[in-house]
Design an enzyme around this catalytic site. Sequence first.
Site, PDB file in Angstrom:
ATOM      1  N   ASP A  14      11.163  -1.341  -3.353  1.00 20.15           N
ATOM      2  CA  ASP A  14       9.861  -1.254  -2.675  1.00 20.15           C
ATOM      3  C   ASP A  14       8.794  -1.643  -3.698  1.00 20.15           C
ATOM      4  OD1 ASP A  14       7.561  -0.637  -1.302  1.00 20.15           O
ATOM      5  OD2 ASP A  14       8.086   1.461  -0.913  1.00 20.15           O
ATOM      6  N   ASP A 108       7.714  -6.108   1.719  1.00 18.93           N
ATOM      7  CA  ASP A 108       7.830  -5.653   0.323  1.00 18.93           C
ATOM      8  C   ASP A 108       8.979  -4.676   0.105  1.00 18.93           C
ATOM      9  OD1 ASP A 108       6.791  -3.186   1.309  1.00 18.93           O
ATOM     10  OD2 ASP A 108       5.805  -2.841  -0.625  1.00 18.93           O
ATOM     11  N   GLU A 109       9.850  -4.573   1.098  1.00 26.03           N
ATOM     12  CA  GLU A 109      10.868  -3.536   1.025  1.00 26.03           C
ATOM     13  C   GLU A 109      12.185  -4.058   1.557  1.00 26.03           C
ATOM     14  OE1 GLU A 109       9.370  -0.064   3.111  1.00 26.03           O
ATOM     15  OE2 GLU A 109      11.385   0.763   3.059  1.00 26.03           O
TER      16      GLU A 109
HETATM   17  N1  DCP Z   1       0.557  -2.053   4.926  1.00 29.02           N
HETATM   18  C1  DCP Z   1      -0.441  -2.196   5.900  1.00 29.02           C
HETATM   19  N2  DCP Z   1      -0.829  -1.105   6.642  1.00 29.02           N
HETATM   20  C2  DCP Z   1      -0.246   0.113   6.452  1.00 29.02           C
HETATM   21  C3  DCP Z   1       0.774   0.260   5.480  1.00 29.02           C
HETATM   22  C4  DCP Z   1       1.147  -0.850   4.726  1.00 29.02           C
HETATM   23  O1  DCP Z   1      -0.974  -3.283   6.067  1.00 29.02           O
HETATM   24  N3  DCP Z   1      -0.638   1.151   7.176  1.00 29.02           N
HETATM   25  C5  DCP Z   1       0.910  -3.228   4.114  1.00 29.02           C
HETATM   26  C6  DCP Z   1       0.159  -3.223   2.813  1.00 29.02           C
HETATM   27  C7  DCP Z   1       1.160  -2.837   1.773  1.00 29.02           C
HETATM   28  C8  DCP Z   1       2.447  -3.310   2.365  1.00 29.02           C
HETATM   29  O2  DCP Z   1       2.295  -3.226   3.777  1.00 29.02           O
HETATM   30  O3  DCP Z   1       0.866  -3.413   0.514  1.00 29.02           O
HETATM   31  C9  DCP Z   1       3.648  -2.497   1.925  1.00 29.02           C
HETATM   32  O4  DCP Z   1       3.556  -1.170   2.381  1.00 29.02           O
HETATM   33  P1  DCP Z   1       3.990   0.059   1.499  1.00 29.02           P
HETATM   34  O5  DCP Z   1       4.026   1.247   2.401  1.00 29.02           O
HETATM   35  O6  DCP Z   1       5.223  -0.253   0.714  1.00 29.02           O
HETATM   36  O7  DCP Z   1       2.771   0.285   0.511  1.00 29.02           O
HETATM   37  P2  DCP Z   1       2.423  -0.408  -0.858  1.00 29.02           P
HETATM   38  O8  DCP Z   1       3.450  -1.384  -1.296  1.00 29.02           O
HETATM   39  O9  DCP Z   1       1.036  -0.950  -0.777  1.00 29.02           O
HETATM   40  O10 DCP Z   1       2.372   0.816  -1.865  1.00 29.02           O
HETATM   41  P3  DCP Z   1       3.587   1.665  -2.488  1.00 29.02           P
HETATM   42  O11 DCP Z   1       3.447   1.483  -3.979  1.00 29.02           O
HETATM   43  O12 DCP Z   1       3.320   3.070  -2.077  1.00 29.02           O
HETATM   44  O13 DCP Z   1       4.864   1.109  -1.945  1.00 29.02           O
HETATM   45 MG    MG Z   2       5.483  -0.869  -1.278  1.00 30.53          MG
END
Ligand code: DCP
Ligand code: MG
Length: 360
Positions: A14, A108-109
């Site tokens: 992730d 991203d996962e």
């Molecule tokens: N995303 C979005 N709206 C949301 C949640 C996520 O647009 N409510 C998008 C933005 C994030 C991406 O999806 O960058 C990946 O989601 P993640 O939940 O993996 O969050 P992040 O990668 O940003 O942070 P983390 O370090 O917690 O994984």
């Molecule tokens: Mg993420």
Amino acid sequence: MLVRDVSRKVVHIDMDAFYASVEQRDRPELRGRPIAVGHAEGRGVVATASYEARRFGVRSAMPSARARELCPGLIFVEGRMSHYKAVSRSIHAIFRRYTDIIEPISLDEAFLDVTVNKAGLALGVDVARAIKHDIRTELGLVASAGVSYNKFLAKIASDWRKPDGLCTIHPDRALEFIDRLPVELFWGVGPATAARLHELGIYRAPELRAMPLSELRRHFGTFGWTLYQFVRGIDRRPVRAVRERKSVGCEETFSRDLRGAGEIVAVLRSLADELLVRLDKADFSGCTLTLKVRSFDFTTRTRSMTSERPYRDAVQILNDAEKLLAGVAIPSRGIRLLGLTVSSPAESLRHASEPSLFED
Ligand code: DCP
Ligand code: MG
């Protein structure tokens, strides 16, 4: 019979603060600053926030106005979806160096089955470390990784020490690990299920494990069986690989054979439009264009060319398709089929020729 299969090696990756990290990578002036990706104005919400902004309590899905209250110096950046998709493809190209059994969950996962891996590494944690290293050095981004013998535990592991986490849950430590989890962190447990579990006096794994299967079934149906297994460290779901797309194409067979050059070019134009729609849908781009021409007597010829930049617009496709067509002798009795295909995925070419996508 309930058997705990600990023979698999599953990695969950992730990316950390994915969209925000991509923006900070591409715009050095944003590094080390609290940023939010999303619309600043009106009813905009935060898609994600950099870890600097998270310190102020800024979170995904939060209204932008609220985020600004929490963090007055917050810098808003507009999201660039197609760019994040391209970065995601580069990340997947790295995964594929190690395994083809990749199950994407979001941009991203992903889960990777590395039980047998192309690097011949014995330990799942070494594969995870190598992937994190490649992502950092080649893409300038940070990933968290979790390693275990199933998806349930690998996902918990990757969340454990974010950001830049690398956590392994060994089979002999799994139950101990699970026992520390609040039930809300169990996969599939949303607010409604969590509330029901709390009503039953279940807050943590040991309480859940004490619950007989029949009771869990009665309250939660088939999900009760899943919970019963998860809390015992069992998750049989395989990592479901999605095959990597190698090409996108379309073709048309005519009800009567085409003869005139004007007619053929007109069909080529509509094929180019259709191809573009399909490329967009499949989120695919490639650098090789192939024209297929089948004559009235079923003899089939193909002509290909490779461009320096991926085929992304109709004009570029049509121009090159016409060049390819010029290289095919059209029989006077006409042709019965025309096809256009784009192949050589852009990402794999880029990896072969460009050592790095960013400067530091
Ligand atoms: N995303 C979005 N709206 C949301 C949640 C996520 O647009 N409510 C998008 C933005 C994030 C991406 O999806 O960058 C990946 O989601 P993640 O939940 O993996 O969050 P992040 O990668 O940003 O942070 P983390 O370090 O917690 O994984
Ligand atoms: Mg993420």
